[in-house]
Design an enzyme around this catalytic site. Structure first.
Site, PDB file in Angstrom:
ATOM      1  N   LYS A 171     102.272 -46.070  53.809  1.00 58.45           N
ATOM      2  CA  LYS A 171     103.605 -46.043  54.436  1.00 58.45           C
ATOM      3  C   LYS A 171     103.692 -44.871  55.401  1.00 58.45           C
ATOM      4  CE  LYS A 171     107.707 -44.424  52.794  1.00 58.45           C
ATOM      5  NZ  LYS A 171     108.624 -43.890  53.798  1.00 58.45           N
TER       6      LYS A 171
ATOM      7  N   ASP B 241     107.847 -47.595  58.288  1.00 59.70           N
ATOM      8  CA  ASP B 241     109.210 -47.319  57.817  1.00 59.70           C
ATOM      9  C   ASP B 241     110.018 -46.686  58.942  1.00 59.70           C
ATOM     10  OD1 ASP B 241     111.356 -47.043  56.131  1.00 59.70           O
ATOM     11  OD2 ASP B 241     110.542 -45.325  55.037  1.00 59.70           O
TER      12      ASP B 241
ATOM     13  N   LYS C 204     113.168 -47.758  60.022  1.00 57.77           N
ATOM     14  CA  LYS C 204     114.631 -47.838  59.781  1.00 57.77           C
ATOM     15  C   LYS C 204     115.398 -48.057  61.095  1.00 57.77           C
ATOM     16  CE  LYS C 204     114.721 -45.151  55.467  1.00 57.77           C
ATOM     17  NZ  LYS C 204     113.308 -44.785  55.266  1.00 57.77           N
TER      18      LYS C 204
ATOM     19  N   ASP D 250     120.402 -50.598  65.805  1.00 55.02           N
ATOM     20  CA  ASP D 250     120.932 -50.580  67.169  1.00 55.02           C
ATOM     21  C   ASP D 250     121.560 -51.936  67.434  1.00 55.02           C
ATOM     22  OD1 ASP D 250     121.274 -50.004  70.022  1.00 55.02           O
ATOM     23  OD2 ASP D 250     119.692 -48.501  69.777  1.00 55.02           O
TER      24      ASP D 250
ATOM     25  N   THR E 185     119.806 -43.398  49.615  1.00 49.16           N
ATOM     26  CA  THR E 185     120.072 -42.750  48.314  1.00 49.16           C
ATOM     27  C   THR E 185     120.558 -41.312  48.489  1.00 49.16           C
ATOM     28  OG1 THR E 185     117.703 -42.389  48.179  1.00 49.16           O
ATOM     29  CG2 THR E 185     118.602 -44.156  46.837  1.00 49.16           C
TER      30      THR E 185
ATOM     31  N   ARG F 123     104.355 -37.907  46.886  1.00 50.11           N
ATOM     32  CA  ARG F 123     103.758 -36.679  46.367  1.00 50.11           C
ATOM     33  C   ARG F 123     103.016 -36.794  45.039  1.00 50.11           C
ATOM     34  NH1 ARG F 123     109.244 -33.752  47.606  1.00 50.11           N
ATOM     35  NH2 ARG F 123     109.828 -35.919  47.207  1.00 50.11           N
TER      36      ARG F 123
HETATM   37  O1  C5P Z   1     106.984 -37.997  47.620  1.00 45.52           O
HETATM   38  P1  C5P Z   1     107.897 -39.089  47.164  1.00 45.52           P
HETATM   39  O2  C5P Z   1     107.322 -40.024  46.136  1.00 45.52           O
HETATM   40  O3  C5P Z   1     109.263 -38.596  46.766  1.00 45.52           O
HETATM   41  O4  C5P Z   1     108.091 -39.980  48.495  1.00 45.52           O
HETATM   42  C1  C5P Z   1     108.968 -41.058  48.528  1.00 45.52           C
HETATM   43  C2  C5P Z   1     108.991 -41.689  49.878  1.00 45.52           C
HETATM   44  O5  C5P Z   1     110.014 -42.678  49.853  1.00 45.52           O
HETATM   45  C3  C5P Z   1     109.320 -40.765  51.038  1.00 45.52           C
HETATM   46  O6  C5P Z   1     108.610 -41.274  52.194  1.00 45.52           O
HETATM   47  C4  C5P Z   1     110.799 -40.924  51.207  1.00 45.52           C
HETATM   48  O7  C5P Z   1     111.228 -40.697  52.522  1.00 45.52           O
HETATM   49  C5  C5P Z   1     110.977 -42.395  50.843  1.00 45.52           C
HETATM   50  N1  C5P Z   1     112.315 -42.767  50.399  1.00 45.52           N
HETATM   51  C6  C5P Z   1     112.930 -42.182  49.312  1.00 45.52           C
HETATM   52  N2  C5P Z   1     114.183 -42.577  48.938  1.00 45.52           N
HETATM   53  C7  C5P Z   1     114.782 -43.530  49.612  1.00 45.52           C
HETATM   54  C8  C5P Z   1     114.158 -44.155  50.689  1.00 45.52           C
HETATM   55  C9  C5P Z   1     112.904 -43.731  51.061  1.00 45.52           C
HETATM   56  O8  C5P Z   1     112.373 -41.310  48.679  1.00 45.52           O
HETATM   57  N3  C5P Z   1     115.973 -43.936  49.223  1.00 45.52           N
END
Ligand code: C5P
Length: 235
Positions: free
Chosen positions: A37, A63, A65, A68, A123, A214
C-alpha cells in the site's frame, strides 16, 4: 493467494517519502504473500514512476483518497489506472455522482480495472468533528450511510475501522470488500493507533483485507512478522 484473481489478505502500508526507504522496507519482505500500500506521502513525492518502480511485480493498493467533482475524479481514476493498482481509494463523501463517475472510469481501464474502495468516515474524526463540518453522526451511522451509498454507486468496497466490520458486513452484504486498518497483533506495539484489533479477530468478524504498517515494517525481522500474521489468520 497472490494472483490477481485472489488478492493477498495483507496490505503492507509503506508510509515513506523516498524510493530508497520504501524499497528497503520491501526488500526485507521479499516479493510474495502481500500487497503493497502506497499513499499520498509517497505518491506526492515520487509520482507514478516511483509507484511503478517500488511496487514492481507486487500487487498494489494505491491509497490516494480522491475527492473532487465527478469529472475530475474520473480523470484521476483513469490516470491512476496507468499504475495498474489492484485497489484505489476515493472518498465516499464526494457523493453518488462522483462515485458512479469513478466506477465508470475504472471499468474503462479493462483488464487493468482497479477495485474502487470508498473512504467513509476517517477514523481521525469523532462525533464532535462531524458536527463541526455539518455531517450527521454518530460516526458509525454516517459510516454505514456512506458505505451503502458506495455499494449502490458501484464501488467494490470500503475502508473501515475494525469496530465497524460487523455492522457494515450486515448492511452491505457478503460480496462487498471490507479493508481494515488499525490492526495490531497481540505481540506488537499499538503505536498511535487507539481502537485496535488483532488480525485474527478482524478476519473472524468478516474483514476481507487487513492494512498493516509498522507491526511489519518496523519489526526486527519484518519477513517473520508477516509470516506470523499470515499464520494467525490462516492465509
Ligand atoms: O503502521 P500502521 O499499521 O498503523 O499503518 C496503518 C496504515 O493504515 C497507515 O498507512 C494509515 O495511514 C492507514 N489508515 C489508518 N486508519 C485509517 C485509514 C488508513 O491507519 N482509518
Amino acid at each position: 493467494m497472490s494472483s490477481a484473481a485472489q488478492p493477498p489478505r495483507i496490505f503492507v502500508a509503506v508510509d515513506r517519502p523516498s524510493r530508497a526507504e520504501a524499497e528497503l522496507d520491501l526488500a526485507r519482505l521479499g516479493t510474495h504473500g502481500y500487497a503493497v500500500k502506497l499513499g499520498l506521502e509517497f505518491f506526492v513525492a515520487q509520482g507514478p514512476d516511483g509507484v511503478r518502480q517500488v511496487a514492481g511485480a507486487r500487487p498494489l493498493f494505491l491509497d490516494l483518497k480522491l475527492h473532487d467533482i465527478p469529472n475530475t475524479v474520473a480523470g484521476g481514476v483513469r490516470s491512476a489506472s496507468a499504475c495498474a493498482p489492484l485497489f484505489l481509494t476515493i472518498h465516499a463523501s464526494g457523493g453518488p455522482g462522483m462515485m458512479r463517475a469513478a466506477a465508470k472510469a475504472a471499468a474503462e481501464a479493462g483488464a487493468k480495472r482497479p477495485a474502487l474502495l470508498g473512504i467513509t468516515v476517517l477514523t481521525s474524526l469523532d462525533d464532535a468533528d462531524l458536527d463541526a463540518i455539518g455531517q450527521r453522526g454518530p460516526t458509525a451511522d454516517q459510516a454505514e450511510r456512506l458505505a451503502v451509498l458506495a455499494r449502490e454507486a458501484g464501488l467494490d468496497g470500503v475502508v473501515c475501522s475494525p469496530h465497524e466490520i460487523a455492522r457494515l458486513r450486515k448492511a452491505c452484504g457478503p460480496g462487498f470488500k471490507l479493508v481494515v486498518p488499525g490492526i495490531r497483533p497481540a505481540w506488537a506495539d499499538a503505536g498511535d493507533q487507539k481502537r485496535i484489533m488483532t488480525p485474527a479477530e478482524a478476519v473472524a468478524l468478516g474483514a476481507d483485507h487487513l492494512v498493516i504498517g509498522r507491526p511489519i515494517t518496523q519489526a526486527e525481522d519484518p519477513k517473520t512478522a508477516l509470516a506470523r500474521i499470515l499464520a494467525e489468520i490462516g492465509a
